[in-house]
Design a protein around this motif. Structure first.
Motif, PDB file in Angstrom:
ATOM      1  N   ALA A  26      10.138   4.863   7.644  1.00  0.00           N
ATOM      2  CA  ALA A  26       9.431   4.779   6.365  1.00  0.00           C
ATOM      3  C   ALA A  26       8.653   3.476   6.255  1.00  0.00           C
ATOM      4  O   ALA A  26       7.483   3.464   5.845  1.00  0.00           O
ATOM      5  N   VAL A  27       9.285   2.369   6.646  1.00  0.00           N
ATOM      6  CA  VAL A  27       8.605   1.070   6.611  1.00  0.00           C
ATOM      7  C   VAL A  27       7.449   1.061   7.595  1.00  0.00           C
ATOM      8  O   VAL A  27       6.344   0.605   7.278  1.00  0.00           O
ATOM      9  N   TRP A  28       7.676   1.587   8.793  1.00  0.00           N
ATOM     10  CA  TRP A  28       6.619   1.639   9.807  1.00  0.00           C
ATOM     11  C   TRP A  28       5.450   2.488   9.314  1.00  0.00           C
ATOM     12  O   TRP A  28       4.285   2.165   9.537  1.00  0.00           O
ATOM     13  N   GLY A  29       5.752   3.580   8.619  1.00  0.00           N
ATOM     14  CA  GLY A  29       4.706   4.441   8.081  1.00  0.00           C
ATOM     15  C   GLY A  29       3.870   3.742   7.013  1.00  0.00           C
ATOM     16  O   GLY A  29       2.673   4.013   6.879  1.00  0.00           O
ATOM     17  N   ARG A  30       4.488   2.849   6.239  1.00  0.00           N
ATOM     18  CA  ARG A  30       3.741   2.096   5.229  1.00  0.00           C
ATOM     19  C   ARG A  30       2.874   1.021   5.877  1.00  0.00           C
ATOM     20  O   ARG A  30       1.768   0.750   5.429  1.00  0.00           O
TER      21      ARG A  30
END
Length: 91
Positions: A26-30
């Motif tokens: 999720a963090v990587w996607g942001r």
């Protein structure tokens, strides 16, 4: 803490690892939005799709290993991780 779930420590670690993996994704996607591409799976996937397909494939490898052979589960885990990494990288 997890006594009400009647989980063993390895089971709790697997699910905790999945929670951490999803949080990292999720963090990587942001930070860097995923881009769909085609790999050897012959369908357009982004990294989240490949993660999901890799996890399901690893589970199938582990279940198939249990059904077919009595060899070490450590070897099965190695094969399952290899399948997941290959799908994640080139799928």
């Amino acid at each position: 803490m997890l006594d009400w779930m009647v989980w063993t420590a390895p089971t709790a670690l697997v699910f905790a690892g999945l929670v951490v993996l999803l949080a990292v994704m999720a963090v990587w996607g942001r930070i860097s939005p995923p881009v769909a591409r085609r790999g050897f799976l012959r369908i357009e996937t982004d990294r989240g799709d490949r993660l999901y397909i890799g996890l399901i494939s690893a589970a199938v490898v582990l279940a198939g290993w249990i059904a077919v052979t009595d060899l070490s589960m450590w070897l099965a885990l190695g094969c399952a991780l290899l399948v997941a990494v290959v799908i994640g990288r080139w799928g």
